[in-house]
Design a protein around this motif. Structure first.
Motif, PDB file in Angstrom:
ATOM      1  N   GLY A 192       0.817  -1.214   0.000  1.00  0.00           N
ATOM      2  CA  GLY A 192       0.000   0.000   0.000  1.00  0.00           C
ATOM      3  C   GLY A 192       0.849   1.262   0.000  1.00  0.00           C
ATOM      4  O   GLY A 192       0.527   2.244  -0.663  1.00  0.00           O
ATOM      5  N   MET A 193       1.955   1.226   0.729  1.00  0.00           N
ATOM      6  CA  MET A 193       2.870   2.373   0.736  1.00  0.00           C
ATOM      7  C   MET A 193       3.485   2.582  -0.647  1.00  0.00           C
ATOM      8  O   MET A 193       3.619   3.706  -1.112  1.00  0.00           O
ATOM      9  CB  MET A 193       3.975   2.168   1.771  1.00  0.00           C
ATOM     10  N   TRP A 194       3.851   1.489  -1.302  1.00  0.00           N
ATOM     11  CA  TRP A 194       4.437   1.595  -2.633  1.00  0.00           C
ATOM     12  C   TRP A 194       3.412   2.182  -3.606  1.00  0.00           C
ATOM     13  O   TRP A 194       3.725   3.061  -4.411  1.00  0.00           O
ATOM     14  CB  TRP A 194       4.916   0.219  -3.089  1.00  0.00           C
ATOM     15  N   LEU A 195       2.165   1.718  -3.496  1.00  0.00           N
ATOM     16  CA  LEU A 195       1.099   2.260  -4.341  1.00  0.00           C
ATOM     17  C   LEU A 195       0.827   3.718  -4.000  1.00  0.00           C
ATOM     18  O   LEU A 195       0.590   4.534  -4.889  1.00  0.00           O
ATOM     19  CB  LEU A 195      -0.178   1.423  -4.210  1.00  0.00           C
ATOM     20  N   ALA A 196       0.883   4.070  -2.729  1.00  0.00           N
ATOM     21  CA  ALA A 196       0.692   5.467  -2.337  1.00  0.00           C
ATOM     22  C   ALA A 196       1.781   6.346  -2.954  1.00  0.00           C
ATOM     23  O   ALA A 196       1.518   7.490  -3.345  1.00  0.00           O
ATOM     24  CB  ALA A 196       0.699   5.599  -0.812  1.00  0.00           C
ATOM     25  N   GLY A 197       2.991   5.807  -3.069  1.00  0.00           N
ATOM     26  CA  GLY A 197       4.059   6.548  -3.738  1.00  0.00           C
ATOM     27  C   GLY A 197       3.727   6.813  -5.197  1.00  0.00           C
ATOM     28  O   GLY A 197       3.956   7.911  -5.718  1.00  0.00           O
ATOM     29  N   ALA A 198       3.154   5.818  -5.864  1.00  0.00           N
ATOM     30  CA  ALA A 198       2.742   5.989  -7.261  1.00  0.00           C
ATOM     31  C   ALA A 198       1.627   7.022  -7.370  1.00  0.00           C
ATOM     32  O   ALA A 198       1.634   7.876  -8.263  1.00  0.00           O
ATOM     33  CB  ALA A 198       2.283   4.644  -7.841  1.00  0.00           C
ATOM     34  N   ILE A 199       0.677   6.973  -6.451  1.00  0.00           N
ATOM     35  CA  ILE A 199      -0.435   7.926  -6.460  1.00  0.00           C
ATOM     36  C   ILE A 199       0.082   9.343  -6.200  1.00  0.00           C
ATOM     37  O   ILE A 199      -0.323  10.300  -6.863  1.00  0.00           O
ATOM     38  CB  ILE A 199      -1.505   7.516  -5.424  1.00  0.00           C
ATOM     39  N   GLY A 200       0.993   9.459  -5.249  1.00  0.00           N
ATOM     40  CA  GLY A 200       1.580  10.769  -4.960  1.00  0.00           C
ATOM     41  C   GLY A 200       2.342  11.325  -6.142  1.00  0.00           C
ATOM     42  O   GLY A 200       2.267  12.523  -6.441  1.00  0.00           O
ATOM     43  N   LEU A 201       3.065  10.473  -6.837  1.00  0.00           N
ATOM     44  CA  LEU A 201       3.793  10.901  -8.031  1.00  0.00           C
ATOM     45  C   LEU A 201       2.817  11.375  -9.104  1.00  0.00           C
ATOM     46  O   LEU A 201       3.026  12.415  -9.728  1.00  0.00           O
ATOM     47  CB  LEU A 201       4.662   9.754  -8.556  1.00  0.00           C
ATOM     48  N   ALA A 202       1.743  10.618  -9.285  1.00  0.00           N
ATOM     49  CA  ALA A 202       0.726  11.014 -10.273  1.00  0.00           C
ATOM     50  C   ALA A 202       0.134  12.373  -9.917  1.00  0.00           C
ATOM     51  O   ALA A 202       0.003  13.255 -10.776  1.00  0.00           O
ATOM     52  CB  ALA A 202      -0.377   9.956 -10.353  1.00  0.00           C
ATOM     53  N   ALA A 203      -0.207  12.561  -8.657  1.00  0.00           N
ATOM     54  CA  ALA A 203      -0.783  13.840  -8.231  1.00  0.00           C
ATOM     55  C   ALA A 203       0.233  14.972  -8.391  1.00  0.00           C
ATOM     56  O   ALA A 203      -0.106  16.066  -8.866  1.00  0.00           O
ATOM     57  CB  ALA A 203      -1.240  13.749  -6.777  1.00  0.00           C
ATOM     58  N   GLY A 204       1.474  14.702  -8.033  1.00  0.00           N
ATOM     59  CA  GLY A 204       2.510  15.720  -8.155  1.00  0.00           C
ATOM     60  C   GLY A 204       2.779  16.133  -9.586  1.00  0.00           C
ATOM     61  O   GLY A 204       3.144  17.278  -9.856  1.00  0.00           O
ATOM     62  N   LEU A 205       2.609  15.215 -10.509  1.00  0.00           N
ATOM     63  CA  LEU A 205       2.792  15.521 -11.922  1.00  0.00           C
ATOM     64  C   LEU A 205       1.542  16.146 -12.546  1.00  0.00           C
ATOM     65  O   LEU A 205       1.539  16.477 -13.725  1.00  0.00           O
ATOM     66  CB  LEU A 205       3.166  14.248 -12.689  1.00  0.00           C
ATOM     67  N   GLY A 206       0.486  16.278 -11.753  1.00  0.00           N
ATOM     68  CA  GLY A 206      -0.752  16.866 -12.268  1.00  0.00           C
ATOM     69  C   GLY A 206      -1.632  15.868 -12.993  1.00  0.00           C
ATOM     70  O   GLY A 206      -2.584  16.254 -13.669  1.00  0.00           O
ATOM     71  N   LEU A 207      -1.321  14.587 -12.871  1.00  0.00           N
ATOM     72  CA  LEU A 207      -2.113  13.556 -13.538  1.00  0.00           C
ATOM     73  C   LEU A 207      -3.185  13.052 -12.571  1.00  0.00           C
ATOM     74  O   LEU A 207      -3.198  11.909 -12.134  1.00  0.00           O
ATOM     75  CB  LEU A 207      -1.189  12.429 -14.013  1.00  0.00           C
ATOM     76  N   TRP A 208      -4.089  13.954 -12.246  1.00  0.00           N
ATOM     77  CA  TRP A 208      -5.089  13.705 -11.208  1.00  0.00           C
ATOM     78  C   TRP A 208      -6.051  12.581 -11.580  1.00  0.00           C
ATOM     79  O   TRP A 208      -6.547  11.881 -10.710  1.00  0.00           O
ATOM     80  CB  TRP A 208      -5.857  14.985 -10.898  1.00  0.00           C
ATOM     81  N   GLN A 209      -6.296  12.388 -12.885  1.00  0.00           N
ATOM     82  CA  GLN A 209      -7.206  11.319 -13.284  1.00  0.00           C
ATOM     83  C   GLN A 209      -6.630   9.963 -12.869  1.00  0.00           C
ATOM     84  O   GLN A 209      -7.338   9.106 -12.347  1.00  0.00           O
ATOM     85  CB  GLN A 209      -7.439  11.319 -14.808  1.00  0.00           C
ATOM     86  N   ILE A 210      -5.344   9.800 -13.105  1.00  0.00           N
ATOM     87  CA  ILE A 210      -4.680   8.551 -12.736  1.00  0.00           C
ATOM     88  C   ILE A 210      -4.663   8.414 -11.217  1.00  0.00           C
ATOM     89  O   ILE A 210      -5.003   7.361 -10.676  1.00  0.00           O
ATOM     90  CB  ILE A 210      -3.247   8.502 -13.321  1.00  0.00           C
ATOM     91  N   ALA A 211      -4.280   9.476 -10.522  1.00  0.00           N
ATOM     92  CA  ALA A 211      -4.207   9.442  -9.059  1.00  0.00           C
ATOM     93  C   ALA A 211      -5.569   9.094  -8.451  1.00  0.00           C
ATOM     94  O   ALA A 211      -5.658   8.251  -7.553  1.00  0.00           O
ATOM     95  CB  ALA A 211      -3.712  10.784  -8.521  1.00  0.00           C
ATOM     96  N   ALA A 212      -6.620   9.713  -8.942  1.00  0.00           N
ATOM     97  CA  ALA A 212      -7.959   9.483  -8.391  1.00  0.00           C
ATOM     98  C   ALA A 212      -8.439   8.058  -8.654  1.00  0.00           C
ATOM     99  O   ALA A 212      -8.946   7.384  -7.747  1.00  0.00           O
ATOM    100  CB  ALA A 212      -8.947  10.487  -8.983  1.00  0.00           C
TER     101      ALA A 212
END
Length: 181
Positions: free
Chosen positions: A119-139
């Motif tokens: 879950g932490m590893w996936l949270a890192g991916a989600i955070g990266l997506a959000a940080g890059l502005g790829l909110w659709q992927i993050a959400a």
């Protein structure tokens, strides 16, 4: 306000239905392996395999999006400096994997913390997506992770596949089962 509308209004390079299909496919394939691991009573089970598979798919998709992002185009280079945005993915995966490994431990014949680490590893991916502005992927990936963690936990408890069920009953511990938490 205009900047927010612009930020959340830009499309991804990959169409959203393709993103959803890729993430769901990763979840299904991860579930297939995880189910086999559950069936054989191994430490990393259904939820852990799904989370890791979805995280890897998210990092792969983020790499595709980064390569095609206009913010990393040739006009961004200044003073002859070269930009390699993929290093962001490398750094995040390595750093979060190190942290996630720290929550996995072996105690009294059982491996614990694998799902938390995944879950932490996936949270890192989600955070990266959000940080890059790829909110659709993050959400979407956040929603998928919550379904995996919540709904599948209920499924595991109902069919006695999860060690978490034992934790709810005092004295119901059976050593050596080794389920991931």
């Amino acid at each position: 306000m205009e900047q927010l509308v612009e930020e959340f209004g830009h499309p991804t390079y990959t169409s959203f239905p393709v993103i959803v299909a890729r993430m769901l496919l990763a979840a299904v394939f991860g579930a297939a392996i995880g189910f086999e691991r559950e069936w054989r009573n191994r430490p990393a089970g259904l939820r852990t395999h799904i989370l890791v598979c979805v995280a890897a798919a998210t990092f792969a998709l983020l790499t595709i999006e980064i390569v095609h992002a206009p913010m990393f185009g040739p006009e961004v280079l200044k003073d002859g400096a070269k930009v390699d945005p993929i290093r962001v993915v490398e750094a995040v995966t390595a750093g979060v994997a190190f942290l996630a490994a720290g929550v996995v431990f072996f105690s009294r014949g059982e491996v614990q913390g694998l799902t938390t680490g995944a879950g932490m590893w996936l949270a890192g991916a989600i955070g990266l997506a959000a940080g890059l502005g790829l909110w659709q992927i993050a959400a979407f990936v956040t929603l998928l992770a919550l379904c995996v963690l919540g709904l599948l936990h209920r499924f595991e408890v109902k069919f006695d596949l999860s060690e978490d069920k034992r934790d709810e009953k005092p004295g119901a511990h059976s050593p050596g089962k080794g389920k991931a938490g």
